[in-house]
Design a protein around this motif. Structure first.
Motif, PDB file in Angstrom:
ATOM      1  N   GLY A  88       1.887  16.281  -8.107  1.00 40.22           N
ATOM      2  CA  GLY A  88       0.905  15.511  -7.362  1.00 40.22           C
ATOM      3  C   GLY A  88       0.943  14.040  -7.725  1.00 40.22           C
ATOM      4  O   GLY A  88       0.915  13.161  -6.851  1.00 40.22           O
ATOM      5  N   VAL A  89       1.009  13.737  -9.018  1.00 43.73           N
ATOM      6  CA  VAL A  89       1.091  12.346  -9.462  1.00 43.73           C
ATOM      7  C   VAL A  89       2.373  11.702  -8.940  1.00 43.73           C
ATOM      8  O   VAL A  89       2.364  10.577  -8.437  1.00 43.73           O
ATOM      9  N   MET A  90       3.494  12.419  -9.062  1.00 44.63           N
ATOM     10  CA  MET A  90       4.777  11.907  -8.580  1.00 44.63           C
ATOM     11  C   MET A  90       4.707  11.570  -7.088  1.00 44.63           C
ATOM     12  O   MET A  90       5.200  10.529  -6.636  1.00 44.63           O
ATOM     13  N   THR A  91       4.097  12.459  -6.303  1.00 49.51           N
ATOM     14  CA  THR A  91       4.021  12.247  -4.853  1.00 49.51           C
ATOM     15  C   THR A  91       3.195  11.011  -4.522  1.00 49.51           C
ATOM     16  O   THR A  91       3.590  10.195  -3.678  1.00 49.51           O
ATOM     17  N   ALA A  92       2.058  10.850  -5.197  1.00 49.45           N
ATOM     18  CA  ALA A  92       1.233   9.660  -4.955  1.00 49.45           C
ATOM     19  C   ALA A  92       1.960   8.389  -5.373  1.00 49.45           C
ATOM     20  O   ALA A  92       1.824   7.345  -4.727  1.00 49.45           O
ATOM     21  N   MET A  93       2.759   8.473  -6.438  1.00 48.74           N
ATOM     22  CA  MET A  93       3.564   7.316  -6.841  1.00 48.74           C
ATOM     23  C   MET A  93       4.543   6.949  -5.728  1.00 48.74           C
ATOM     24  O   MET A  93       4.717   5.772  -5.400  1.00 48.74           O
ATOM     25  N   GLY A  94       5.170   7.950  -5.151  1.00 47.98           N
ATOM     26  CA  GLY A  94       6.168   7.710  -4.120  1.00 47.98           C
ATOM     27  C   GLY A  94       5.592   7.275  -2.793  1.00 47.98           C
ATOM     28  O   GLY A  94       6.267   6.624  -1.988  1.00 47.98           O
ATOM     29  N   GLU A  95       4.340   7.625  -2.538  1.00 43.10           N
ATOM     30  CA  GLU A  95       3.704   7.272  -1.267  1.00 43.10           C
ATOM     31  C   GLU A  95       2.972   5.933  -1.320  1.00 43.10           C
ATOM     32  O   GLU A  95       2.989   5.178  -0.353  1.00 43.10           O
ATOM     33  N   SER A  96       2.309   5.640  -2.441  1.00 43.58           N
ATOM     34  CA  SER A  96       1.437   4.464  -2.459  1.00 43.58           C
ATOM     35  C   SER A  96       1.475   3.669  -3.762  1.00 43.58           C
ATOM     36  O   SER A  96       0.657   2.774  -3.950  1.00 43.58           O
ATOM     37  N   SER A  97       2.409   3.995  -4.654  1.00 43.08           N
ATOM     38  CA  SER A  97       2.417   3.395  -5.986  1.00 43.08           C
ATOM     39  C   SER A  97       1.088   3.599  -6.704  1.00 43.08           C
ATOM     40  O   SER A  97       0.630   2.755  -7.469  1.00 43.08           O
ATOM     41  N   LEU A  98       0.451   4.743  -6.424  1.00 44.70           N
ATOM     42  CA  LEU A  98      -0.831   5.111  -7.038  1.00 44.70           C
ATOM     43  C   LEU A  98      -1.949   4.128  -6.695  1.00 44.70           C
ATOM     44  O   LEU A  98      -2.906   3.973  -7.445  1.00 44.70           O
ATOM     45  N   GLN A  99      -1.833   3.497  -5.538  1.00 44.06           N
ATOM     46  CA  GLN A  99      -2.897   2.609  -5.076  1.00 44.06           C
ATOM     47  C   GLN A  99      -3.589   3.239  -3.876  1.00 44.06           C
ATOM     48  O   GLN A  99      -2.937   3.757  -2.969  1.00 44.06           O
ATOM     49  N   ASN A 100      -4.902   3.180  -3.873  1.00 40.45           N
ATOM     50  CA  ASN A 100      -5.691   3.803  -2.807  1.00 40.45           C
ATOM     51  C   ASN A 100      -5.826   2.827  -1.636  1.00 40.45           C
ATOM     52  O   ASN A 100      -6.890   2.258  -1.384  1.00 40.45           O
ATOM     53  N   ILE A 101      -4.736   2.627  -0.939  1.00 41.63           N
ATOM     54  CA  ILE A 101      -4.672   1.605   0.100  1.00 41.63           C
ATOM     55  C   ILE A 101      -5.234   2.115   1.430  1.00 41.63           C
ATOM     56  O   ILE A 101      -5.128   3.294   1.753  1.00 41.63           O
ATOM     57  N   ASP A 102      -5.852   1.202   2.186  1.00 42.59           N
ATOM     58  CA  ASP A 102      -6.482   1.589   3.446  1.00 42.59           C
ATOM     59  C   ASP A 102      -5.615   1.241   4.647  1.00 42.59           C
ATOM     60  O   ASP A 102      -6.108   1.030   5.754  1.00 42.59           O
ATOM     61  N   TYR A 103      -4.319   1.155   4.407  1.00 42.42           N
ATOM     62  CA  TYR A 103      -3.363   0.932   5.497  1.00 42.42           C
ATOM     63  C   TYR A 103      -2.078   1.657   5.129  1.00 42.42           C
ATOM     64  O   TYR A 103      -1.931   2.159   4.012  1.00 42.42           O
ATOM     65  N   GLY A 104      -1.133   1.718   6.073  1.00 41.85           N
ATOM     66  CA  GLY A 104       0.087   2.476   5.801  1.00 41.85           C
ATOM     67  C   GLY A 104       1.296   2.000   6.564  1.00 41.85           C
ATOM     68  O   GLY A 104       1.508   0.797   6.739  1.00 41.85           O
ATOM     69  N   ASP A 105       2.080   2.961   7.066  1.00 43.53           N
ATOM     70  CA  ASP A 105       3.408   2.669   7.604  1.00 43.53           C
ATOM     71  C   ASP A 105       3.380   1.834   8.885  1.00 43.53           C
ATOM     72  O   ASP A 105       4.292   1.056   9.131  1.00 43.53           O
ATOM     73  N   TRP A 106       2.367   2.021   9.713  1.00 38.79           N
ATOM     74  CA  TRP A 106       2.322   1.225  10.944  1.00 38.79           C
ATOM     75  C   TRP A 106       2.084  -0.246  10.604  1.00 38.79           C
ATOM     76  O   TRP A 106       2.764  -1.135  11.110  1.00 38.79           O
ATOM     77  N   GLU A 107       1.157  -0.489   9.710  1.00 42.89           N
ATOM     78  CA  GLU A 107       0.830  -1.865   9.356  1.00 42.89           C
ATOM     79  C   GLU A 107       1.965  -2.553   8.604  1.00 42.89           C
ATOM     80  O   GLU A 107       2.215  -3.747   8.789  1.00 42.89           O
ATOM     81  N   THR A 108       2.666  -1.807   7.732  1.00 45.39           N
ATOM     82  CA  THR A 108       3.702  -2.434   6.916  1.00 45.39           C
ATOM     83  C   THR A 108       5.071  -2.458   7.577  1.00 45.39           C
ATOM     84  O   THR A 108       5.886  -3.324   7.288  1.00 45.39           O
ATOM     85  N   GLY A 109       5.331  -1.480   8.461  1.00 40.86           N
ATOM     86  CA  GLY A 109       6.674  -1.409   9.026  1.00 40.86           C
ATOM     87  C   GLY A 109       6.744  -1.039  10.486  1.00 40.86           C
ATOM     88  O   GLY A 109       7.837  -0.805  11.023  1.00 40.86           O
ATOM     89  N   GLY A 110       5.601  -0.934  11.150  1.00 40.79           N
ATOM     90  CA  GLY A 110       5.606  -0.586  12.564  1.00 40.79           C
ATOM     91  C   GLY A 110       6.064   0.835  12.828  1.00 40.79           C
ATOM     92  O   GLY A 110       6.562   1.146  13.924  1.00 40.79           O
ATOM     93  N   VAL A 111       5.884   1.722  11.862  1.00 39.38           N
ATOM     94  CA  VAL A 111       6.347   3.103  11.995  1.00 39.38           C
ATOM     95  C   VAL A 111       5.440   3.860  12.966  1.00 39.38           C
ATOM     96  O   VAL A 111       4.214   3.747  12.915  1.00 39.38           O
ATOM     97  N   THR A 112       6.056   4.654  13.834  1.00 39.50           N
ATOM     98  CA  THR A 112       5.301   5.443  14.800  1.00 39.50           C
ATOM     99  C   THR A 112       5.542   6.927  14.583  1.00 39.50           C
ATOM    100  O   THR A 112       6.496   7.339  13.922  1.00 39.50           O
ATOM    101  N   ASN A 113       4.665   7.731  15.148  1.00 40.05           N
ATOM    102  CA  ASN A 113       4.833   9.174  15.158  1.00 40.05           C
ATOM    103  C   ASN A 113       5.954   9.561  16.125  1.00 40.05           C
ATOM    104  O   ASN A 113       6.388   8.740  16.945  1.00 40.05           O
ATOM    105  N   PRO A 114       6.419  10.807  16.047  1.00 40.97           N
ATOM    106  CA  PRO A 114       7.463  11.235  16.987  1.00 40.97           C
ATOM    107  C   PRO A 114       7.090  11.058  18.454  1.00 40.97           C
ATOM    108  O   PRO A 114       7.971  10.885  19.301  1.00 40.97           O
ATOM    109  N   ASP A 115       5.771  11.090  18.758  1.00 41.36           N
ATOM    110  CA  ASP A 115       5.368  10.920  20.158  1.00 41.36           C
ATOM    111  C   ASP A 115       5.138   9.457  20.533  1.00 41.36           C
ATOM    112  O   ASP A 115       4.683   9.143  21.631  1.00 41.36           O
TER     113      ASP A 115
END
Length: 360
Positions: A88-115
């Motif tokens: 669990g700790v490893m996964t959070a490190m890989g997803e957010s660097s253990l920061q509880n951020i209120d934004y994600g892939d769309w805001e940082t890289g324009g990532v969209t869902n498959p649809d």
């Protein structure tokens, strides 16, 4: 995370953020003797997030470590073991660097869902709307609980899988090996926060990554395997110049020092002895059939050092011989072979796959 048209939730790998922050203080409930329990999948560690120390662990500061403590405690409260908590700790490190951020892939890289819709990833695990309300996903403890609940449901065989594969199957991210680089740091954080030596293997990318590192040679792990002798490895599997004949030949096994002459040799797994005696080159040899096409062979014992007979049933970790130097040998050691369907394979990666590190 990304969500498909049918509502399935997918994880999009978040770009790790810059590490910032500084820390609190710690409290722990746990045992220094976690190794056997971890191998059996039974023990966990505990840390009060409100008392995380004002320190730095693995390059992570106060804010990140408080979040890691929430991950650890959520796993504890669900009855998970320390390996699961570290995943669990490893996964959070890989997803957010253990920061509880209120934004994600769309805001940082324009990532969209498959649809084609915008991703809605937030929080420690970059969870999308399908994981819960915004408030839930931004609560480190609740978000961690949701991650672990998904892991329990999606990866029931996780004890036999590499930590990064467990995380991948839970998050459904693009790269199954994305989390590998974070395992060492996760182990350091779990141990640093709790003060408990977990027995988890830093740097081990095999399926045993995170299984008990404290097993001694001859001890049986959760998968039912044992190291056949003490280390170190004195000659690996592969082509080499033969120490007696001086020609290039395949060295068909792994040599272990075995603790010197008369050191114990243990059966690597349950099986039946199919040969006990000397081969055509004078090597004292014991062969054990483990079923499923897998056979292990133990060479160079003297006659008096072969402690089992053909037809005997042996158990993993049972002493079957003593280290010797019979046959084509220049000194006391164990030559250990693994054969799969009659063909020799390299024992080191084979044993790693079943949770045993040769050469300790």
């Amino acid at each position: 995370m990304a969500e498909s048209k049918n509502g399935a939730v997918y994880a999009i790998v978040a770009v790790p953020l810059l590490i910032v922050g500084g820390l609190f203080g710690f409290v722990l409930v746990g045992s220094d003797d976690n190794c056997g329990a971890v191998a059996a999948g039974g023990s966990s560690v505990s840390i009060d997030p409100a008392s995380v120390p004002d320190t730095d662990i693995a390059g992570y500061g106060r804010e990140q470590l408080v979040n890691a403590a929430n991950v650890i405690q959520a796993g504890k409260d669900l009855g998970l073991n320390v390996r699961d908590q570290a995943i669990g700790v490893m996964t959070a490190m890989g997803e957010s660097s253990l920061q509880n951020i209120d934004y994600g892939d769309w805001e940082t890289g324009g990532v969209t869902n498959p649809d084609g819709t915008r991703t809605t990833s937030i929080g420690l695990f970059q969870q999308q709307d399908g994981w819960g309300s915004r408030e839930e996903r931004l609560d480190p403890y609740i978000a961690s609980t949701k991650f672990f609940q998904a892991m329990i449901e999606k990866v029931p065989d996780r004890e036999s899988l590499e930590p990064t594969i467990v995380a991948h199957r839970t998050q459904i991210n693009a790269d199954p090996y994305h989390y590998t680089r974070y395992w060492d740091g996760a182990v350091q954080i779990v141990e640093g926060l709790t003060g408990v030596k977990t027995g988890l293997n830093p740097g081990d990318g095999s399926a045993s990554g995170g299984t008990c590192a404290g097993l001694l040679p001859g001890d049986v792990n959760a998968e039912g395997w044992a190291s056949p002798a003490a280390g170190p490895v004195t000659s690996p599997y592969g082509m080499r110049t033969h120490p007696i004949y001086g020609t290039q030949r395949l060295h068909s096994g792994t040599d272990l020092a075995g603790g010197g002459c008369d050191g114990p040799i243990w059966a690597a797994q349950d099986g039946v002895v199919t040969f006990r005696g000397f081969d055509g080159r004078g090597n004292g040899t014991i062969s054990v059939d483990h079923g499923g096409g897998v056979t292990t062979r133990y060479l160079h014992s003297y006659d008096s050092g072969m402690l089992v007979q053909t037809g005997d049933k042996v158990k993993a970790g049972q002493q079957i011989a003593r280290v010797g130097s019979s046959g084509e040998s220049t000194g006391c050691h164990l030559h250990f072979e693994v054969r799969v369907n009659g063909e020799n394979v390299d024992p080191v990666p084979f044993m790693a796959e079943v949770g045993i590190q040769l050469g300790q």
